[in-house]
Design a protein around this motif. Structure first.
Motif, mmCIF file in Angstrom:
data_model
loop_
_atom_site.group_PDB
_atom_site.id
_atom_site.type_symbol
_atom_site.label_atom_id
_atom_site.label_comp_id
_atom_site.label_asym_id
_atom_site.label_seq_id
_atom_site.Cartn_x
_atom_site.Cartn_y
_atom_site.Cartn_z
ATOM 1 N N UNK A 1 0.851 -1.199 0.000
ATOM 2 C CA UNK A 1 0.000 0.000 0.000
ATOM 3 C C UNK A 1 0.878 1.237 0.000
ATOM 4 N N UNK A 2 0.334 2.332 -0.496
ATOM 5 C CA UNK A 2 1.046 3.603 -0.385
ATOM 6 C C UNK A 2 0.831 4.210 0.996
ATOM 7 N N UNK A 3 -0.127 3.674 1.767
ATOM 8 C CA UNK A 3 -0.473 4.276 3.053
ATOM 9 C C UNK A 3 -1.477 5.406 2.905
ATOM 10 N N UNK A 4 -1.951 5.644 1.674
ATOM 11 C CA UNK A 4 -2.943 6.700 1.434
ATOM 12 C C UNK A 4 -4.134 6.075 0.713
ATOM 13 N N UNK A 5 -5.312 6.147 1.330
ATOM 14 C CA UNK A 5 -6.537 5.605 0.718
ATOM 15 C C UNK A 5 -7.414 6.756 0.243
ATOM 16 N N UNK B 1 3.769 3.129 -8.215
ATOM 17 C CA UNK B 1 2.418 3.609 -7.979
ATOM 18 C C UNK B 1 2.139 4.839 -8.842
ATOM 19 N N UNK B 2 0.870 5.002 -9.179
ATOM 20 C CA UNK B 2 0.511 6.272 -9.812
ATOM 21 C C UNK B 2 0.081 7.281 -8.755
ATOM 22 N N UNK B 3 -0.331 8.456 -9.195
ATOM 23 C CA UNK B 3 -0.644 9.543 -8.270
ATOM 24 C C UNK B 3 -1.933 9.294 -7.493
ATOM 25 N N UNK B 4 -2.701 8.291 -7.907
ATOM 26 C CA UNK B 4 -3.913 7.917 -7.160
ATOM 27 C C UNK B 4 -3.603 6.845 -6.128
ATOM 28 N N UNK B 5 -2.339 6.452 -6.048
ATOM 29 C CA UNK B 5 -1.971 5.421 -5.086
ATOM 30 C C UNK B 5 -2.199 4.013 -5.598
ATOM 31 N N UNK B 6 -2.523 3.887 -6.888
ATOM 32 C CA UNK B 6 -2.748 2.553 -7.462
ATOM 33 C C UNK B 6 -1.424 1.982 -7.960
#
Ligand SMILES: [Zn+2]
Length: 422
Positions: free
Chosen positions: A147-151, A375-380
């Motif tokens: 995870x990026x840690x940002x949802x 990851x992209x800027x959406x955290x995907x």
């Protein structure tokens, strides 16, 4: 012993709409009112609050007896963090970059690495103190996945902090949850943030955390703060509450004030837009207006040693102590000393270029990684590379233009960074 229900909605911090306004906006803090109402509604709340206070007093006393110092200067605490961002399309959205920028402010402030740390009023130079704590964006989610840690949640109501944001909580024993709607107080709000004091029952029910307005979180495209503007340090104020600190003006000039020995009493409680001398001499002594727990608008520089002792003790409360355990840091991907991690990881990653990239991104390492995640800027996640090598040519021609993030995991460390695809 099961700690019984207690919550304290803590100090809403106010911001004027358009932070460039020059006039002060004296607004009362709702901390006292909300806390008292909650205590009245929950008869067991006072019991936990008092139990926590007793624990903290004893803990500080033992620290002083044990090592002759007023704090354990060798301890380092790492707290895994998850950010829940509620937006409506572009409205209220913050990028991963801005998400990290907010945490960077928090980490710098806590560790005394803020730009004005050396510029503290000489009256308080001797009692200023850092807390060696680092807030780490989790890289492993509760299911064990990267995870990026940002949802992100595209939700026009929750963006206004309406509805049950707690429904999205990650295990409060494992992650400090930040809830980041655009406004914390409904449609157009003066409120910037609020936080909860340590409470085991809230943690058990996943009702702990910090609520924070996205437009005042860190610096970046969707922040109304100018780069370096100190209002971003409201996050440090809120995490101070989360670690059981009160406002320096709590109880005004009356003992026991904010329950910290070395913070001078002050009346305070109103926002001052400029200057570092909020309500100076209001209790007949020089006021520590530069304190993070005061209400000065653009003057936030320090905690005192007494506050650091109190936060250190709070980290050992049952509501907080699992967060920084070795086992939990492994489970959330925040293991290791982050400072050391950065240094050693820097040696492992020789170069990532060109940046911006158009067709291929070259990654050169001097140690074979376990995996590389993009990851992209959406955290995907857009790419995971598992093949062992010291050199990679990542084909980015198929990537849409924008900012991307890489995470390179080595055996004991990892390094994150960003690049742009044109
Ligand atoms: Zn507050």
């Amino acid at each position: 012993m099961k700690y019984l229900y207690f919550s304290a909605l803590v100090g809403f911090l106010f911001a004027t709409n358009g932070l460039a306004q020059s006039s002060s906006t004296p607004l009362p803090c709702s901390d006292t009112e909300i806390t008292q109402r909650h205590l009245a509604e929950n008869p067991d709340a006072l019991q936990e609050k008092e139990a926590n206070e007793l624990f903290i007093r004893n803990f500080i006393q033992e620290m002083k007896l044990a090592d002759g110092r007023s704090h354990d200067s060798t301890a380092q605490y790492i707290i895994p963090v998850v950010l829940h961002v509620f937006h409506n399309g572009d409205d209220g959205y913050i990028s991963l970059e801005q998400a990290q920028a907010g945490l960077d402010v928090l980490n710098a402030d806590m560790q005394g690495l803020n730009a004005d740390w050396d510029d503290v009023n000489p009256d308080f130079e001797d009692i200023k103190a850092p807390l060696d704590v680092q807030f780490c964006l989790a890289s492993i989610d509760p299911d064990g996945n990267p995870t990026t840690g940002v949802n992100y949640y595209n939700d026009s109501l929750k963006m206004l902090n309406e509805g049950d944001l707690f429904a999205h909580a990650w295990d409060n024993f494992k992650y400090l949850n930040f809830y980041i709607p655009k406004y914390t107080g409904g449609e157009w709000s003066l409120f910037t943030a609020y936080a909860y004091y340590p409470s085991l029952s809230r943690v058990e029910d996943n009702l702990d955390g910090v609520f924070y307005s996205s437009i005042r979180w860190g610096y970046g495209e969707h922040s109304e703060l100018e780069d370096g503007q100190e209002w971003a340090s409201v996050i440090t104020h809120e995490v101070g509450h989360w670690l059981n600190l009160r406002h320096t003006f709590e109880n005004g000039c009356t003992e026991p004030g904010d329950l910290v020995d070395d913070t001078p009493p002050t009346t305070g409680g109103t926002i001052e837009i400029e200057g570092c001398f909020n309500h100076d001499e209001s209790c007949g002594v020089s006021t520590n207006g530069e304190n993070y727990m005061d209400y000065n608008h653009d003057c936030k520089k320090m905690f005192t040693q007494g506050q650091v002792d109190r936060m250190t003790a709070a980290l050992h409360l049952p509501a907080r102590s699992n967060l920084w355990s070795d086992e939990n840091l492994d489970a959330t991907g925040c293991s290791g000393n982050l400072s050391t991690l950065e240094n050693s990881a820097t040696k492992n990653v020789l170069t990532v270029y060109p940046n911006p990239a158009t067709n291929a991104l070259r990654i050169e390492l001097n140690k074979i990684p376990e995996q590389i995640i993009i990851y992209n800027n959406m955290g995907e996640i857009v790419s995971i590379i598992l093949e062992p090598s010291l050199q990679y040519n990542l084909n980015v021609a198929r990537f849409a233009s924008g900012i991307y993030f890489y995470q390179i995991d080595f055996e004991n460390t990892s390094q994150k960074g960003k690049f742009i695809v044109k």
